[in-house]
Design a protein around this motif. Structure first.
Motif, PDB file in Angstrom:
ATOM      1  N   GLN A   4      43.635  54.392 -50.977  1.00 44.58           N
ATOM      2  CA  GLN A   4      42.806  54.194 -52.162  1.00 44.58           C
ATOM      3  C   GLN A   4      42.382  55.558 -52.700  1.00 44.58           C
ATOM      4  O   GLN A   4      42.255  56.515 -51.951  1.00 44.58           O
ATOM      5  CB  GLN A   4      41.563  53.372 -51.832  1.00 44.58           C
ATOM      6  N   THR A   5      42.146  55.646 -53.984  1.00 45.34           N
ATOM      7  CA  THR A   5      41.644  56.875 -54.572  1.00 45.34           C
ATOM      8  C   THR A   5      40.126  56.862 -54.463  1.00 45.34           C
ATOM      9  O   THR A   5      39.467  55.972 -55.019  1.00 45.34           O
ATOM     10  CB  THR A   5      42.068  56.995 -56.048  1.00 45.34           C
ATOM     11  N   ILE A   6      39.595  57.805 -53.703  1.00 46.87           N
ATOM     12  CA  ILE A   6      38.155  57.920 -53.490  1.00 46.87           C
ATOM     13  C   ILE A   6      37.805  59.397 -53.597  1.00 46.87           C
ATOM     14  O   ILE A   6      38.429  60.244 -52.960  1.00 46.87           O
ATOM     15  CB  ILE A   6      37.750  57.411 -52.088  1.00 46.87           C
ATOM     16  N   ASN A   7      36.788  59.735 -54.393  1.00 45.58           N
ATOM     17  CA  ASN A   7      36.352  61.125 -54.523  1.00 45.58           C
ATOM     18  C   ASN A   7      35.039  61.295 -53.781  1.00 45.58           C
ATOM     19  O   ASN A   7      33.992  60.891 -54.255  1.00 45.58           O
ATOM     20  CB  ASN A   7      36.184  61.510 -55.992  1.00 45.58           C
ATOM     21  N   GLY A   8      35.123  61.881 -52.590  1.00 45.17           N
ATOM     22  CA  GLY A   8      33.947  62.082 -51.755  1.00 45.17           C
ATOM     23  C   GLY A   8      33.587  60.828 -50.995  1.00 45.17           C
ATOM     24  O   GLY A   8      33.881  59.712 -51.428  1.00 45.17           O
ATOM     25  N   LEU A  35      41.970  60.162 -50.558  1.00 46.07           N
ATOM     26  CA  LEU A  35      40.565  60.476 -50.390  1.00 46.07           C
ATOM     27  C   LEU A  35      40.443  61.964 -50.651  1.00 46.07           C
ATOM     28  O   LEU A  35      41.159  62.762 -50.049  1.00 46.07           O
ATOM     29  CB  LEU A  35      40.110  60.143 -48.961  1.00 46.07           C
ATOM     30  N   THR A  36      39.566  62.361 -51.573  1.00 48.60           N
ATOM     31  CA  THR A  36      39.412  63.772 -51.924  1.00 48.60           C
ATOM     32  C   THR A  36      37.965  64.208 -51.728  1.00 48.60           C
ATOM     33  O   THR A  36      37.061  63.383 -51.598  1.00 48.60           O
ATOM     34  CB  THR A  36      39.792  64.019 -53.402  1.00 48.60           C
ATOM     35  N   GLY A  37      37.769  65.525 -51.725  1.00 52.35           N
ATOM     36  CA  GLY A  37      36.420  66.074 -51.672  1.00 52.35           C
ATOM     37  C   GLY A  37      35.854  66.150 -50.270  1.00 52.35           C
ATOM     38  O   GLY A  37      36.572  66.281 -49.286  1.00 52.35           O
ATOM     39  N   ASP A  38      34.527  66.063 -50.184  1.00 54.52           N
ATOM     40  CA  ASP A  38      33.821  66.227 -48.914  1.00 54.52           C
ATOM     41  C   ASP A  38      33.547  64.884 -48.254  1.00 54.52           C
ATOM     42  O   ASP A  38      33.216  63.905 -48.927  1.00 54.52           O
ATOM     43  CB  ASP A  38      32.475  66.928 -49.149  1.00 54.52           C
ATOM     44  N   VAL A  39      33.654  64.875 -46.927  1.00 58.39           N
ATOM     45  CA  VAL A  39      33.205  63.741 -46.132  1.00 58.39           C
ATOM     46  C   VAL A  39      31.868  64.175 -45.535  1.00 58.39           C
ATOM     47  O   VAL A  39      31.805  65.131 -44.768  1.00 58.39           O
ATOM     48  CB  VAL A  39      34.208  63.371 -45.019  1.00 58.39           C
ATOM     49  N   VAL A  40      30.808  63.484 -45.924  1.00 61.24           N
ATOM     50  CA  VAL A  40      29.464  63.820 -45.463  1.00 61.24           C
ATOM     51  C   VAL A  40      29.010  62.753 -44.476  1.00 61.24           C
ATOM     52  O   VAL A  40      28.941  61.570 -44.817  1.00 61.24           O
ATOM     53  CB  VAL A  40      28.473  63.904 -46.651  1.00 61.24           C
ATOM     54  N   ILE A  41      28.736  63.197 -43.265  1.00 58.93           N
ATOM     55  CA  ILE A  41      28.211  62.294 -42.240  1.00 58.93           C
ATOM     56  C   ILE A  41      26.701  62.499 -42.210  1.00 58.93           C
ATOM     57  O   ILE A  41      26.225  63.633 -42.088  1.00 58.93           O
ATOM     58  CB  ILE A  41      28.854  62.597 -40.869  1.00 58.93           C
ATOM     59  N   THR A  61      38.127  68.266 -48.172  1.00 57.24           N
ATOM     60  CA  THR A  61      37.929  69.711 -47.982  1.00 57.24           C
ATOM     61  C   THR A  61      36.986  70.013 -46.837  1.00 57.24           C
ATOM     62  O   THR A  61      37.069  71.081 -46.241  1.00 57.24           O
ATOM     63  CB  THR A  61      37.395  70.359 -49.270  1.00 57.24           C
ATOM     64  N   SER A  62      36.086  69.091 -46.523  1.00 53.91           N
ATOM     65  CA  SER A  62      35.178  69.330 -45.404  1.00 53.91           C
ATOM     66  C   SER A  62      34.742  68.017 -44.779  1.00 53.91           C
ATOM     67  O   SER A  62      34.755  66.961 -45.420  1.00 53.91           O
ATOM     68  CB  SER A  62      33.945  70.123 -45.862  1.00 53.91           C
ATOM     69  N   ILE A  63      34.368  68.120 -43.506  1.00 55.08           N
ATOM     70  CA  ILE A  63      33.751  67.024 -42.776  1.00 55.08           C
ATOM     71  C   ILE A  63      32.745  67.684 -41.852  1.00 55.08           C
ATOM     72  O   ILE A  63      33.085  68.612 -41.114  1.00 55.08           O
ATOM     73  CB  ILE A  63      34.785  66.153 -42.020  1.00 55.08           C
ATOM     74  N   ASN A  64      31.500  67.270 -41.925  1.00 52.70           N
ATOM     75  CA  ASN A  64      30.438  67.950 -41.181  1.00 52.70           C
ATOM     76  C   ASN A  64      30.243  67.357 -39.786  1.00 52.70           C
ATOM     77  O   ASN A  64      29.301  66.624 -39.522  1.00 52.70           O
ATOM     78  CB  ASN A  64      29.128  67.946 -41.985  1.00 52.70           C
ATOM     79  N   LEU A  65      31.105  67.738 -38.874  1.00 52.82           N
ATOM     80  CA  LEU A  65      31.035  67.230 -37.508  1.00 52.82           C
ATOM     81  C   LEU A  65      29.818  67.762 -36.755  1.00 52.82           C
ATOM     82  O   LEU A  65      29.470  67.234 -35.699  1.00 52.82           O
ATOM     83  CB  LEU A  65      32.318  67.586 -36.754  1.00 52.82           C
ATOM     84  N   ASN A  66      29.158  68.779 -37.296  1.00 49.58           N
ATOM     85  CA  ASN A  66      28.004  69.363 -36.622  1.00 49.58           C
ATOM     86  C   ASN A  66      26.846  68.380 -36.450  1.00 49.58           C
ATOM     87  O   ASN A  66      26.006  68.567 -35.586  1.00 49.58           O
ATOM     88  CB  ASN A  66      27.532  70.618 -37.363  1.00 49.58           C
ATOM     89  N   VAL A  67      26.786  67.321 -37.236  1.00 52.77           N
ATOM     90  CA  VAL A  67      25.704  66.342 -37.099  1.00 52.77           C
ATOM     91  C   VAL A  67      26.072  65.198 -36.151  1.00 52.77           C
ATOM     92  O   VAL A  67      25.268  64.302 -35.911  1.00 52.77           O
ATOM     93  CB  VAL A  67      25.280  65.758 -38.470  1.00 52.77           C
ATOM     94  N   CYS A  68      27.263  65.239 -35.601  1.00 48.29           N
ATOM     95  CA  CYS A  68      27.760  64.167 -34.729  1.00 48.29           C
ATOM     96  C   CYS A  68      27.429  64.472 -33.271  1.00 48.29           C
ATOM     97  O   CYS A  68      28.303  64.831 -32.482  1.00 48.29           O
ATOM     98  CB  CYS A  68      29.263  63.995 -34.911  1.00 48.29           C
TER      99      CYS A  68
END
Length: 181
Positions: A4-8, A35-41, A61-68
């Motif tokens: 699917q096309t998803i932006n962020g 799927l484009t852009g940032d993945v914010v957890i 472009t990014s996924i913030n694994l630091n909060v996991c």
């Protein structure tokens, strides 16, 4: 949401598992959907696992694994061939115990160090192959480092592992520029 096309994307803190193939993009689909852009957890995340091929071929472009702080597993090819540039941190959660085969394979824009102090097992093969990773520090890794784990990692200059490694697979460091092991 596959193909699917998803932006962020924002992953709510209550999500515990991202199943395999959840956000994978099929580069052969017509029209192309990604799927484009940032993945914010979200902060305080309950996430424990990211399944096989969950974000493979995506344009994130990014996924913030630091909060996991409860993350235990990154499944095989879960981030492979994505346009990922950052994991939000160089230090992966100490709770991480498993990196699946090919997890960072083909992440040609991920030019950062990967550090994990957890008791970690590498699954499968080609864990870091053809990625832009610069340094890998896994002092508590155990078991076997699979075939082609660091193959064609031309930016990689240093790999720090511990002495309990039981072996290295074929072509483990083939076509890499590693200077220190």
């Amino acid at each position: 949401l596959r193909n699917q096309t998803i932006n962020g994307l924002t992953i709510p803190k209550t999500v515990k598992t991202i199943a395999g193939w959840s956000f994978q993009s099929n580069s052969n689909s017509t029209p192309k959907k990604y799927l484009t852009g940032d993945v914010v957890i979200e902060e305080g995340s309950e996430l424990t696992s990211i399944g096989d091929q969950a974000f493979q071929n995506s344009l994130i472009t990014s996924i913030n694994l630091n909060v996991c702080t409860k993350l235990e597993s990154l499944g095989g090819l879960s981030l492979a061939s994505s346009t990922l540039t950052t994991l939000g941190t160089e230090v992966l959660p100490e709770t991480l115990t498993y990196l699946g085969g090919g997890v960072f394979n083909g992440c040609a824009n991920l030019a950062q160090d990967i550090i994990c102090y957890g008791k970690l097992s590498l699954g499968g093969t080609e864990n870091f192959k053809k990625s832009a990773i610069t340094r890998v520090i896994l002092p508590n890794i155990y078991g076997y480092v699979g075939d082609r784990a660091f193959e064609s990692t031309t930016n990689l200059t240093e790999v720090i592992l511990n002495s309990s490694i039981t072996g290295f697979g074929k072509n483990c460091f083939s076509s890499s520029n590693i200077e220190k092991l």
